[in-house]
Design an enzyme around this catalytic site. Structure first.
Site, PDB file in Angstrom:
ATOM      1  N   ASP A  81       0.835  -1.208   0.000  1.00 49.68           N
ATOM      2  CA  ASP A  81       0.000   0.000   0.000  1.00 49.68           C
ATOM      3  C   ASP A  81       0.867   1.253   0.000  1.00 49.68           C
ATOM      4  O   ASP A  81       2.023   1.229   0.441  1.00 49.68           O
ATOM      5  CB  ASP A  81      -0.868   0.051   1.264  1.00 49.68           C
TER       6      ASP A  81
HETATM    7  N1  URA Z   1      -1.278  -5.689   4.331  1.00 45.68           N
HETATM    8  C1  URA Z   1      -1.636  -4.397   4.368  1.00 45.68           C
HETATM    9  O1  URA Z   1      -2.546  -4.029   5.096  1.00 45.68           O
HETATM   10  N2  URA Z   1      -0.961  -3.530   3.601  1.00 45.68           N
HETATM   11  C2  URA Z   1       0.055  -3.875   2.791  1.00 45.68           C
HETATM   12  O2  URA Z   1       0.636  -3.034   2.114  1.00 45.68           O
HETATM   13  C3  URA Z   1       0.406  -5.223   2.763  1.00 45.68           C
HETATM   14  C4  URA Z   1      -0.274  -6.122   3.542  1.00 45.68           C
END
Ligand code: URA
Length: 230
Positions: A81
């Site tokens: 993310d």
């Molecule tokens: N889980 C999440 O919440 N965000 C990420 O970027 C990867 C795994």
């Protein structure tokens, strides 16, 4: 083709079968240069916060392409993310990427999460047993509690799947919103001390480990005896 005289090495026609060439020699067949495919590239990138895991962002945010200007062929295997930092594996080896991304393969990934509030042993038990989320059950296969305070806890959690914002949603389900999230491990690859924004080539050993990597049969979700450290 050699016997027929259509092969040239460094401009000279060769007719002897078994003629050896050296790296850097120019080989032509019927006047067409023979190009060896370039060796694949394997990289670890420590993605900083505030960077999207795409080659381009329609909203003009920083993207991983900004860090890969001299590596235009590689692509990320999986994604993090915008507000998650840490280990991204990048390659142009499509076959390996395809295998690692296949849902049946389920590369194990470890995230270090700073979460709000005090994580209880019951929370850890629920994490390992599996949490019901709006897109089905999700479980951590290993949980390692590093620090617990009234207002904030620090925990390493390993998952096999890669559903959208999975780690954040797992902790939200436990009423411990994630404050900071960093991926520290992807299968056999460890982030180590690579600073944010930096990229490094994998070592030969790491490439081998990645090719051989299989999910250990005793690490299938929800059947593992919990490994809990407090
Ligand atoms: N889980 C999440 O919440 N965000 C990420 O970027 C990867 C795994």
């Amino acid at each position: 083709m050699i016997a027929g005289g259509s092969v040239r090495i460094n401009g000279t026609s060769v007719r002897e079968l078994g003629t050896l060439v050296n790296a850097g020699d120019r080989v032509e067949v019927a006047g067409v240069p023979v190009e060896l495919p370039a060796a694949p590239t394997y990289l670890i990138f420590n993605k900083p916060l505030g960077v999207v895991t795409t080659m381009r962002d329609p909203h003009g945010r920083r993207s991983i392409a900004d860090f890969l200007v001299d590596r235009p062929r590689v692509f990320p295997v999986g994604r993090l993310d915008y507000d998650t930092a840490g280990l991204l594996f990048l390659t142009d080896d499509g076959e390996l990427a395809h295998r690692l991304l296949h849902p049946s393969f389920g590369v194990d990934k470890t995230y270090r999460a700073a979460i709000a509030g005090r994580l209880s042993s019951d929370d850890v038990r629920r994490l390992l047993a599996g949490l019901v989320m709006n897109d089905g059950r999700a479980a951590g296969t290993r949980v390692r509690v590093l620090a617990v305070r009234r207002d904030r806890s620090l925990v390493d959690v390993t998952i096999h799947e890669g559903r959208n914002r999975q780690v954040r949603r797992m902790f939200e389900t436990l009423n411990h919103p994630v404050l900071e999230l960093t991926r520290t491990r992807f299968g056999p690859l460890n982030l180590g001390a690579l600073p944010p924004g930096r990229i490094r080539e994998l070592t030969g050993k790491e490439i081998e480990a990645l090719r051989r990597h299989r999910r250990p049969p005793d690490e299938s979700p929800r059947t593992t005896p919990p490994e809990v450290m407090q």
